[in-house]
Design a protein around this motif. Structure first.
Motif, short mmCIF file in Angstrom:
data_model
loop_
_atom_site.label_atom_id
_atom_site.label_comp_id
_atom_site.label_asym_id
_atom_site.label_seq_id
_atom_site.Cartn_x
_atom_site.Cartn_y
_atom_site.Cartn_z
N ARG A 1 0.84 -1.21 0.00
CA ARG A 1 0.00 0.00 0.00
C ARG A 1 0.87 1.26 0.00
O ARG A 1 0.59 2.23 -0.71
N LEU A 2 1.92 1.24 0.83
CA LEU A 2 2.79 2.42 0.92
C LEU A 2 3.53 2.67 -0.38
O LEU A 2 3.77 3.82 -0.76
N ALA A 3 3.89 1.59 -1.08
CA ALA A 3 4.67 1.75 -2.32
C ALA A 3 3.80 2.07 -3.53
O ALA A 3 4.31 2.56 -4.55
N TRP A 4 2.50 1.81 -3.44
CA TRP A 4 1.64 1.99 -4.60
C TRP A 4 1.41 3.46 -4.92
O TRP A 4 1.25 4.30 -4.05
N LYS A 5 1.38 3.77 -6.22
CA LYS A 5 1.06 5.10 -6.72
C LYS A 5 0.01 4.95 -7.83
O LYS A 5 -0.10 3.88 -8.45
N PRO A 6 -0.76 6.00 -8.09
CA PRO A 6 -1.85 5.88 -9.08
C PRO A 6 -1.39 5.40 -10.45
O PRO A 6 -2.14 4.74 -11.16
N GLU A 7 -0.15 5.73 -10.84
CA GLU A 7 0.30 5.33 -12.18
C GLU A 7 0.86 3.91 -12.21
O GLU A 7 1.23 3.41 -13.28
N VAL A 8 0.91 3.25 -11.08
CA VAL A 8 1.48 1.91 -11.00
C VAL A 8 0.40 0.87 -11.26
O VAL A 8 -0.69 0.93 -10.69
N LYS A 9 0.70 -0.11 -12.12
CA LYS A 9 -0.19 -1.24 -12.35
C LYS A 9 0.19 -2.35 -11.37
O LYS A 9 1.33 -2.80 -11.33
N LEU B 1 2.88 -15.92 -2.54
CA LEU B 1 2.17 -14.90 -1.78
C LEU B 1 1.87 -13.67 -2.62
O LEU B 1 0.90 -12.96 -2.37
N SER B 2 2.71 -13.40 -3.63
CA SER B 2 2.55 -12.17 -4.41
C SER B 2 1.22 -12.13 -5.16
O SER B 2 0.64 -11.06 -5.33
N SER B 3 0.72 -13.28 -5.63
CA SER B 3 -0.55 -13.30 -6.35
C SER B 3 -1.70 -12.88 -5.44
O SER B 3 -2.57 -12.10 -5.83
N ARG B 4 -1.70 -13.41 -4.22
CA ARG B 4 -2.75 -13.04 -3.26
C ARG B 4 -2.67 -11.56 -2.90
O ARG B 4 -3.68 -10.86 -2.78
N LEU B 5 -1.44 -11.07 -2.69
CA LEU B 5 -1.26 -9.66 -2.34
C LEU B 5 -1.71 -8.76 -3.48
O LEU B 5 -2.36 -7.73 -3.25
N ALA B 6 -1.35 -9.13 -4.72
CA ALA B 6 -1.74 -8.31 -5.87
C ALA B 6 -3.26 -8.27 -6.01
O ALA B 6 -3.83 -7.22 -6.30
N ALA B 7 -3.91 -9.41 -5.80
CA ALA B 7 -5.37 -9.45 -5.91
C ALA B 7 -6.02 -8.59 -4.83
O ALA B 7 -6.98 -7.85 -5.09
N GLU B 8 -5.51 -8.67 -3.61
CA GLU B 8 -6.07 -7.89 -2.51
C GLU B 8 -5.87 -6.40 -2.74
O GLU B 8 -6.81 -5.61 -2.56
N LEU B 9 -4.66 -6.01 -3.14
CA LEU B 9 -4.40 -4.59 -3.36
C LEU B 9 -5.18 -4.06 -4.56
O LEU B 9 -5.68 -2.93 -4.53
N SER B 10 -5.30 -4.86 -5.61
CA SER B 10 -6.08 -4.44 -6.78
C SER B 10 -7.54 -4.20 -6.41
O SER B 10 -8.16 -3.24 -6.88
N ALA B 11 -8.08 -5.07 -5.55
CA ALA B 11 -9.46 -4.89 -5.11
C ALA B 11 -9.60 -3.61 -4.30
O ALA B 11 -10.58 -2.86 -4.45
N GLU B 12 -8.63 -3.32 -3.44
CA GLU B 12 -8.67 -2.08 -2.67
C GLU B 12 -8.58 -0.86 -3.57
O GLU B 12 -9.28 0.14 -3.38
#
Length: 258
Positions: free
Chosen positions: A214-222, A238-249
């Protein structure tokens, strides 16, 4: 008088039965508590991990041994039996296999602790596996023999799939240990280790990795699993689960923002 004795005996029998049930209940609770204890779960998973490693290593080594003769024949290219080129051709397959085995042995440790090895390691593994496959099947392709292609394709493909699968299996087995820890330990036990454990690195949880993402994410980041691994250092599993959770948020935030 007889009725009184019969009632007393009946009460005694009922008390004895209740005591036995209470003892059974206590024993069952102890068994359940210890069977779900993180250390017991970890011990069981370590035994399974050892069995998985032995079986996969046996299959990989047998598959590579099968390919040795085909690679030697490919490298010898019709040289006379016992000649120097014929003998030297036996060195080609061990050269490739030793590099592959070294990578797999290293991944055996890194996957256990969910440490990402990087692109070069994965590229080296795929290159060695691809080289083994090509050298095994080249003669069959050149001779136009579909049966030979299938025969000589099976061992390298099994080795390739096993080499990829065993890494993910070790990763998931480590996840299983961490899930057992999270499900049984109190939050204070996880986030505030005891004094005796402070010298050891604290185990990171799913929520910790998600907070870093969450801290590293920026609007222009996919948000992709590769990006999550890069910014958090988590494992592939673990990265797939994290990516899915963050994408949903992120998607939820966009909807609310609009």
């Amino acid at each position: 008088m007889i009725d009184t004795k019969q009632e007393a005996a009946s009460c005694t029998a009922s008390v004895s039965r209740a005591q036995r049930l209470a003892a059974d209940a206590t024993e069952a609770a102890d068994v359940r508590r210890w069977s779900t204890h993180p250390d017991v779960v970890a011990l069981r998973i370590e035994r399974v991990r050892a069995q998985v490693d032995r079986l996969c290593w046996a299959g990989i080594i047998l598959g590579l041994a099968f390919t040795a003769a085909n690679v030697q024949s490919f490298a010898a290219a019709g040289s006379d039996f016992g000649s120097l080129p014929w003998l030297t051709a036996w060195l080609l397959d061990p050269t490739v296999c030793l590099v592959l085995l070294a990578i797999l042995r290293a991944e055996q440790v890194t996957a256990r602790y969910q440490v990402h090895t990087g692109r070069w390691v994965r590229a080296a593994k795929w290159l060695t596996l691809a080289a083994t496959y090509v050298m095994n099947t080249w003669s069959s392709w050149a001779a136009g023999s579909p049966a030979g292609v299938v025969l000589h394709s099976v061992p390298p493909m099994v080795v390739f799939v096993a080499a990829e699968a065993v890494t993910d299996l070790r990763d998931k087995l480590t996840d299983a240990v961490l899930v057992a820890l999270v499900n049984t330990a109190k939050p204070a036990d996880v986030h505030e280790p005891a004094t005796a454990d402070r010298e050891r690195p604290a185990r990171r949880l799913f929520a910790d990795y998600l907070a870093d993402a969450r801290l590293a994410w920026k609007p222009e980041v996919k948000v992709t699993p590769a990006w999550v691994r890069e910014v958090t250092g988590c494992s592939r599993g673990l990265s797939s689960r994290l990516a899915a959770e963050l994408s949903a948020e992120v998607a939820e935030g966009v909807r609310h923002g609009s």
